[in-house]
Design an enzyme around this catalytic site. Structure first.
Site, PDB file in Angstrom:
ATOM      1  N   ASP A  18       0.863  -1.174   0.000  1.00  0.00           N
ATOM      2  CA  ASP A  18       0.000   0.000   0.000  1.00  0.00           C
ATOM      3  C   ASP A  18       0.906   1.233   0.000  1.00  0.00           C
ATOM      4  O   ASP A  18       2.089   1.143   0.351  1.00  0.00           O
ATOM      5  CB  ASP A  18      -0.899  -0.030   1.244  1.00  0.00           C
ATOM      6  N   ASP A  20      -0.097   5.072   1.032  1.00  0.00           N
ATOM      7  CA  ASP A  20      -0.268   6.022   2.129  1.00  0.00           C
ATOM      8  C   ASP A  20      -0.192   5.316   3.480  1.00  0.00           C
ATOM      9  O   ASP A  20      -0.989   4.422   3.768  1.00  0.00           O
ATOM     10  CB  ASP A  20      -1.610   6.754   1.997  1.00  0.00           C
TER      11      ASP A  20
END
Length: 251
Positions: A18, A20
């Protein structure tokens, strides 16, 4: 090929990250933008309907309703928690439109302004880990719901450390369901040429951990940046760390 020294089972051949909160310190930027957008909207809604204003909680509401999800899904989820339903509108809605898309555009404008003003910092431990996985011969992808993923990677100076990008733009073009559905992670694994059972997922969002577990990936690592280790484990993480550098063995 070996994954020794990286906190992974030996059968893992690819790493799916991922963006953020895992690779870059942009989760707090998104949370602040969500709060500013929703608080402005909720004040107007409260005034119009004679209700008491209750602001968006930048920690609880963010983690529970919007973190890791596509922008429009997060908007609908939070509004539903307040008993508010708005028309979807369309992708060309202005940021002032009282629609799901309009609110999303407003939030995105705020994020871009904050990124352009303050820049983007990657997590030092994540940069070390990306380099270590590259040295070990593991393939690497970023899997993000953000439509600004490419710009963030470039701004953070880590775009060259990833082989594949599956983000909000790609998901929209291909009609892929967003997290907590596993579709975007499946797409990244396919592009890297490995089955899900031989790929590891790295996530800080509860919805993202759920997608890794739902997709039957070989290993799911929860990254706890905000003190939700127990929840990450509950939602399907095999192991939880505070920083990816903790997974690297040796000096």
């Amino acid at each position: 090929m070996t994954s020794r020294g990286l906190g992974l089972p030996d059968h893992i051949q690819a790493c799916l990250f991922d963006l953020d909160g895992v690779l870059t310190q942009t989760a707090k930027v998104h949370a602040a933008a969500w709060k500013q957008m929703f608080d402005d909207f909720l004040r107007g809604w409260a005034d119009q309907h004679g209700q008491r204003f209750v602001g968006f909680d930048q920690v609880d509401d963010y983690d529970r309703y919007v973190d890791g999800k596509p922008r429009d899904d997060g908007t609908r989820s939070f509004l539903a928690s307040r008993g508010i339903e708005l028309p979807d509108g369309g992708p060309n809605d202005s940021p002032d439109a009282p629609t799901v898309h309009g609110l999303g555009v407003r939030k995105n404008d705020l994020v871009l302004a904050k990124i352009h003003q303050d820049g983007v910092e990657p997590y030092d431990g994540s940069v070390r880990y990306l380099r270590a996985t590259a040295a070990a011969g593991l393939r690497r992808a970023v899997v993000s719901s953000s439509t600004n993923c490419k710009d963030v990677l470039v701004a953070a100076g880590i775009d060259g450390l990833l082989d594949v990008r599956v983000d909000g733009v790609v998901a929209r073009e291909r009609g892929l369901a967003g997290k907590p559905a596993p579709d975007t992670y499946w797409a990244a694994a396919k592009e890297l040429g490995v089955p899900p059972s031989r790929a590891a997922v790295y996530e800080d969002a509860l919805a993202g951990v759920e997608s890794g577990r739902a997709g039957q990936f070989g290993f799911v690592i929860g990254v706890d940046r905000v003190g939700q280790a127990a929840e990450l484990s509950k939602h399907g993480a095999d192991v939880v760390v505070n920083d990816l550098a903790e997974l690297i063995e040796g000096p």
